[in-house]
Design an enzyme around this catalytic site. Structure first.
Site, PDB file in Angstrom:
ATOM      1  N   SER A  75       3.090  -0.319   1.172  1.00 14.53           N
ATOM      2  CA  SER A  75       2.718   0.568   2.288  1.00 14.53           C
ATOM      3  C   SER A  75       1.665  -0.309   3.166  1.00 14.53           C
ATOM      4  CB  SER A  75       1.591   1.499   1.691  1.00 14.53           C
ATOM      5  OG  SER A  75       0.855   2.342   2.758  1.00 14.53           O
ATOM      6  N   TYR A 118      -5.750   4.962  -3.264  1.00 19.23           N
ATOM      7  CA  TYR A 118      -4.279   5.005  -2.931  1.00 19.23           C
ATOM      8  C   TYR A 118      -4.478   3.492  -2.396  1.00 19.23           C
ATOM      9  CZ  TYR A 118      -0.185   5.144   0.115  1.00 19.23           C
ATOM     10  OH  TYR A 118       1.208   4.897   0.696  1.00 19.23           O
TER      11      TYR A 118
HETATM   12  N1  LIG Z   1       4.615   8.865   4.344  1.00 17.37           N
HETATM   13  C1  LIG Z   1       3.916   7.740   4.531  1.00 17.37           C
HETATM   14  O1  LIG Z   1       3.458   7.848   5.982  1.00 17.37           O
HETATM   15  C2  LIG Z   1       4.195   6.468   3.960  1.00 17.37           C
HETATM   16  C3  LIG Z   1       3.497   5.592   4.629  1.00 17.37           C
HETATM   17  C4  LIG Z   1       3.522   4.150   3.521  1.00 17.37           C
HETATM   18  C5  LIG Z   1       3.999   4.297   2.306  1.00 17.37           C
HETATM   19  N2  LIG Z   1       4.303   5.578   1.784  1.00 17.37           N
HETATM   20  C6  LIG Z   1       4.994   5.639   0.391  1.00 17.37           C
HETATM   21  O2  LIG Z   1       6.114   6.055   0.394  1.00 17.37           O
HETATM   22  C7  LIG Z   1       6.338   6.736  -0.881  1.00 17.37           C
HETATM   23  C8  LIG Z   1       7.114   8.067  -0.624  1.00 17.37           C
HETATM   24  O3  LIG Z   1       6.132   8.968  -0.209  1.00 17.37           O
HETATM   25  P1  LIG Z   1       6.474  10.063   0.706  1.00 17.37           P
HETATM   26  O4  LIG Z   1       5.558   9.679   1.818  1.00 17.37           O
HETATM   27  O5  LIG Z   1       7.912  10.233   1.229  1.00 17.37           O
HETATM   28  O6  LIG Z   1       5.932  11.459  -0.011  1.00 17.37           O
HETATM   29  P2  LIG Z   1       6.283  12.779  -0.594  1.00 17.37           P
HETATM   30  O7  LIG Z   1       5.236  13.583  -0.936  1.00 17.37           O
HETATM   31  O8  LIG Z   1       7.078  13.357   0.599  1.00 17.37           O
HETATM   32  O9  LIG Z   1       7.389  12.255  -1.321  1.00 17.37           O
HETATM   33  C9  LIG Z   1       7.197  11.827  -2.765  1.00 17.37           C
HETATM   34  C10 LIG Z   1       8.030  12.243  -3.809  1.00 17.37           C
HETATM   35  O10 LIG Z   1       7.534  11.702  -4.980  1.00 17.37           O
HETATM   36  C11 LIG Z   1       7.664  12.646  -6.247  1.00 17.37           C
HETATM   37  N3  LIG Z   1       6.975  12.359  -7.149  1.00 17.37           N
HETATM   38  C12 LIG Z   1       5.457  12.272  -7.289  1.00 17.37           C
HETATM   39  N4  LIG Z   1       5.111  12.128  -8.364  1.00 17.37           N
HETATM   40  C13 LIG Z   1       6.039  11.409  -9.264  1.00 17.37           C
HETATM   41  C14 LIG Z   1       6.356  11.186 -10.595  1.00 17.37           C
HETATM   42  N5  LIG Z   1       5.439  11.181 -11.457  1.00 17.37           N
HETATM   43  N6  LIG Z   1       7.671  11.040 -10.859  1.00 17.37           N
HETATM   44  C15 LIG Z   1       8.830  11.035 -10.015  1.00 17.37           C
HETATM   45  N7  LIG Z   1       8.578  11.680  -8.780  1.00 17.37           N
HETATM   46  C16 LIG Z   1       7.256  11.612  -8.344  1.00 17.37           C
HETATM   47  C17 LIG Z   1       7.280  13.747  -5.473  1.00 17.37           C
HETATM   48  O11 LIG Z   1       7.784  15.007  -6.212  1.00 17.37           O
HETATM   49  C18 LIG Z   1       7.781  13.637  -4.324  1.00 17.37           C
HETATM   50  O12 LIG Z   1       9.084  14.388  -4.114  1.00 17.37           O
HETATM   51  C19 LIG Z   1       5.255   6.630  -1.656  1.00 17.37           C
HETATM   52  O13 LIG Z   1       5.205   5.460  -2.549  1.00 17.37           O
HETATM   53  C20 LIG Z   1       4.248   6.539  -0.493  1.00 17.37           C
HETATM   54  O14 LIG Z   1       3.104   5.743  -1.040  1.00 17.37           O
HETATM   55  C21 LIG Z   1       4.623   6.726   2.377  1.00 17.37           C
END
Ligand SMILES: NC(=O)c1ccc[n+]([C@@H]2O[C@H](COP(=O)([O-])OP(=O)(O)OC[C@H]3O[C@@H](n4cnc5c(N)ncnc54)[C@H](O)[C@@H]3O)[C@@H](O)[C@H]2O)c1
Length: 286
Positions: A147, A160
């Site tokens: 991230s 986080y």
């Molecule tokens: N969205 C952003 O702006 C952003 C920015 C930087 C990094 N990220 C990273 O991207 C990744 C995805 O996040 P997102 O933003 O798409 O979030 P999101 O909440 O939309 O999706 C996350 C998914 O992970 C699943 N999940 C949660 N716990 C789990 C587990 N124990 N086992 C299996 N699946 C599990 C959830 O059910 C969900 O479908 C994360 O690692 C997040 O830190 C996101």
């Protein structure tokens, strides 16, 4: 320069946390643009079914309910994929969640869940999949979802930020370990900026102490998400850079590369963390 199609086209992909957000966007891209068979692995079995069923040709989706915290179940997933579908060409360890609030207010269970999913969930994936990816013929690829939070510090999101610093460190070491054993596995860290998803609405908060501060931070980040790029845009950028062999993959280069440069300058100058100013929006920290 290799194209995404040349590098990934038609292979098997496993994406953890692909029931929503960035993972869902990647799953669509991998199936529909690159013709991959995509294992949509998520703790939310219904979401995995929904996303896998929605993936269009020329690829396809295969749903798999799994909790990345459970090392045995993730190992089972790896064995099942290899036996039923074939060698993995692309593994994306993407599952992750957020937590708001002062560190001292954070419920123990929420803290442990965050560490378990965001950090241990990467370890379980590496442990389950890497031995076969190292042994199998042909080049395979691991993308670990870090991230912009891997290179900044943000109050009220300390758990986080800590987890994403850890994930970046782990991925850098893993890259070196693959170099040491000379395996044909490319390892890369993905550092997205803001991407539309459910991460902030589903994030943990606090129950005691300064509940308002935690919820203000959630609202600020939800406001940031109104200016986020879409998961489809993120997926295109991520896979383009992955095909080009970048180690640090960034979705919004201007913002994320500046954060990386600022971090380097801060450390080299031994400067303590500055008072917090959001990089996303002037009023986002209010
Ligand atoms: N969205 C952003 O702006 C952003 C920015 C930087 C990094 N990220 C990273 O991207 C990744 C995805 O996040 P997102 O933003 O798409 O979030 P999101 O909440 O939309 O999706 C996350 C998914 O992970 C699943 N999940 C949660 N716990 C789990 C587990 N124990 N086992 C299996 N699946 C599990 C959830 O059910 C969900 O479908 C994360 O690692 C997040 O830190 C996101």
């Amino acid at each position: 320069m290799a194209t995404q199609q040349e590098v990934f086209g038609g292979g098997i992909a496993v994406v953890t946390g692909s029931g929503s957000g960035i993972g869902e966007g990647l799953a669509h891209h991998l199936a529909e643009r690159l013709g991959m068979t995509v294992v949509v692995a998520d703790i939310d079995g219904a979401a995995a079914e929904r996303v896998a069923g929605a993936l269009g040709a020329p690829g396809r989706g295969v749903p798999y309910q799994v909790d990345v915290r459970d090392a045995d179940r993730v190992a089972e997933l790896a064995r099942w994929v290899r036996a039923e579908l074939g060698p993995v060409r692309l593994l994306v360890l993407n599952a992750g969640l957020e937590q708001f609030g002062y560190v001292w207010d954070t419920p123990v269970a929420q803290w442990e869940r965050l560490v378990d999913v965001n950090i241990n969930g990467v370890f379980t994936g590496v442990r389950a999949f890497l031995p076969s990816m190292i042994a199998d013929e042909g080049r395979s690829h691991l993308l670990v979802m870090a991230s912009i939070g891997s290179v900044v510090s943000v109050p009220l999101q300390a758990g986080y930020v800590m987890s994403k610093h850890a994930v970046l460190g782990l991925t850098e070491c893993l890259h070196q370990e693959i170099g040491l054993v000379g395996a044909d596995v490319s390892v890369a860290a993905v550092l997205p900026g803001a991407v539309e998803s459910n991460i902030f609405s589903s994030a943990g908060g606090v129950e005691e102490g300064d509940v308002d501060a935690a919820e203000r931070q959630r609202r600020a980040m939800l406001a940031v998400h109104e200016r986020a790029i879409t998961p489809a845009e993120a997926a295109e950028t991520i896979m383009q850079q992955a095909a080009q062999g970048e180690f640090y993959i960034v979705t919004q280069p201007e913002m994320v590369l500046k954060a990386m440069a600022d971090r380097a300058t801060q450390l080299a100058g031994r400067r303590p963390p500055a008072p917090f100013r959001s990089r996303f929006a002037a009023n986002a920290s209010r």
